[in-house]
Design an enzyme around this catalytic site. Structure first.
Site, PDB file in Angstrom:
ATOM      1  CG  ASN A  95     -19.475  67.336  98.639  1.00 45.30           C
ATOM      2  OD1 ASN A  95     -19.749  68.110  99.565  1.00 45.30           O
ATOM      3  ND2 ASN A  95     -18.294  67.312  98.057  1.00 45.30           N
ATOM      4  CE  LYS A 122     -18.375  69.688  95.320  1.00 43.58           C
ATOM      5  NZ  LYS A 122     -17.643  69.810  94.065  1.00 43.58           N
ATOM      6  CG  HIS A 124     -13.949  66.851  97.647  1.00 42.08           C
ATOM      7  ND1 HIS A 124     -13.563  67.887  96.838  1.00 42.08           N
ATOM      8  CD2 HIS A 124     -15.050  66.309  97.075  1.00 42.08           C
ATOM      9  CE1 HIS A 124     -14.405  67.967  95.808  1.00 42.08           C
ATOM     10  NE2 HIS A 124     -15.309  67.022  95.935  1.00 42.08           N
ATOM     11  CD  GLU A 150     -14.544  71.098  95.426  1.00 43.66           C
ATOM     12  OE1 GLU A 150     -15.253  71.117  96.449  1.00 43.66           O
ATOM     13  OE2 GLU A 150     -14.994  70.875  94.287  1.00 43.66           O
ATOM     14  CD  GLU A 163     -15.761  63.557  93.887  1.00 46.17           C
ATOM     15  OE1 GLU A 163     -16.981  63.615  93.777  1.00 46.17           O
ATOM     16  OE2 GLU A 163     -15.089  64.430  94.471  1.00 46.17           O
ATOM     17  N   GLY A 215     -17.758  69.703  88.452  1.00 44.43           N
ATOM     18  CA  GLY A 215     -18.396  70.998  88.200  1.00 44.43           C
ATOM     19  C   GLY A 215     -18.207  71.525  86.788  1.00 44.43           C
ATOM     20  CB  SER A 274     -20.100  66.537  85.539  1.00 42.11           C
ATOM     21  OG  SER A 274     -19.339  67.715  85.708  1.00 42.11           O
TER      22      SER A 274
HETATM   23  P1  13P Z   1     -20.225  67.998  90.726  1.00 39.62           P
HETATM   24  O1  13P Z   1     -21.257  66.885  90.760  1.00 39.62           O
HETATM   25  O2  13P Z   1     -20.814  69.350  90.961  1.00 39.62           O
HETATM   26  O3  13P Z   1     -19.349  67.901  89.524  1.00 39.62           O
HETATM   27  O4  13P Z   1     -19.272  67.760  91.988  1.00 39.62           O
HETATM   28  C1  13P Z   1     -18.722  66.513  92.193  1.00 39.62           C
HETATM   29  C2  13P Z   1     -18.059  66.496  93.507  1.00 39.62           C
HETATM   30  O5  13P Z   1     -17.021  67.114  93.712  1.00 39.62           O
HETATM   31  C3  13P Z   1     -18.703  65.722  94.583  1.00 39.62           C
HETATM   32  O6  13P Z   1     -17.863  65.587  95.676  1.00 39.62           O
END
Ligand code: 13P
Length: 247
Positions: A13, A15, A98, A100, A170, A176, A210
């Site tokens: 992903n 982003k 997601h 976010e 997740e 992150g 992560s």
């Molecule tokens: P990270 O791997 O940067 O923690 O992000 C995970 C994520 O949100 C994947 O959709």
């Protein structure tokens, strides 16, 4: 449409990262590598880079995903992108729900459920993300919320349709941050997701938050973790390939 019978699956992903030039550069680096035959690999660039990515990935075994989607085929929905537009670019997967997007873009269990049904109707594999906040985690709600959000996303689906979906667990506090739970704890939550609806027994269920080469082996060794939804570690060929090779 592919039905995943728990095939190892790694999804990147990206982003809100990567210009067109950066997209081409990363995909050229990835597609020239010999990927392990047993692992399915999907990359999810931003909308602006999907057309270029589709071109770069033609003939490669890396599949293309989008990071979200509107459920209607067309209409007065400023800023949105439809399943038909994605299919035109050979997009085979879409991340839905997601955290976010739930947090910053107002996505709800109901809107996610509509998008899941639209994705399936257009032969796009939904990758439904569920996970709890740090506070919810501390209150011991991880399992309850993962199960209720999974069930909500898949309301009105037949068992066969559920089996065509992918779930990504997740935990929001792990995204992150570099923080990961004990893999055995994560596995318990993911086991609860797997058994919460008929159809998920053979679906691929991914871990996200992560995940990187350092911790991937311990995670995918767990009985209910079929792969990963990778953010930060999907942004360079080296880091992403290092995770893929572990599966
Ligand atoms: P990270 O791997 O940067 O923690 O992000 C995970 C994520 O949100 C994947 O959709």
């Amino acid at each position: 449409l592919t039905t995943y019978t728990r095939r190892p699956l790694i999804v990147g992903n990206w982003k809100m990262h990567k210009t067109l030039a950066q997209t081409r550069e990363l995909l050229q680096a990835l597609r020239t590598q010999a990927l392990p035959a047993a692992v399915d690999v999907v990359v999810c660039p931003p909308f602006t880079a999907l057309a270029a990515a589709s071109e770069e990935l033609r003939g490669s075994r890396i599949a293309l995903g989008a990071q979200t989607m509107h459920e209607e085929e067309q209409g007065a929905f400023t800023g949105e992108v439809s399943p038909i537009m994605l299919r035109e670019l050979s997009v085979s997967h879409v991340i839905l729900g997601h955290s976010e997007r739930r947090r910053f873009c107002g996505e709800t269990d109901e809107s996610i459920a509509r998008k899941v049904r639209a994705a399936l109707a257009h032969d796009i594999t939904p990758i439904v993300a569920v996970g709890e906040t740090a506070e919810e985690h501390e209150r011991g709600l991880a399992i309850e919320l993962a199960v209720s959000r999974t069930r909500a996303a898949f309301t009105e689906l037949t068992q066969k349709e559920v089996a065509r979906c992918v779930v990504a667990y997740e935990p929001i506090w792990a995204i992150g941050t570099g923080l990961v739970d004990e893999p055995t704890e994560t596995n318990v939550v993911m086991g609860a997701i797997r058994s919460c609806l008929p159809g998920l027994q053979n679906a691929s269920i991914l871990y996200g938050g992560s995940m990187k080469a350092d911790n991937a082996a311990a995670l995918v060794k767990q009985s209910n973790i079929d792969g990963g939804l990778i953010g930060g570690a999907s942004l360079t060929a080296q880091a992403f390939l290092a995770v893929i090779e572990i599966l």
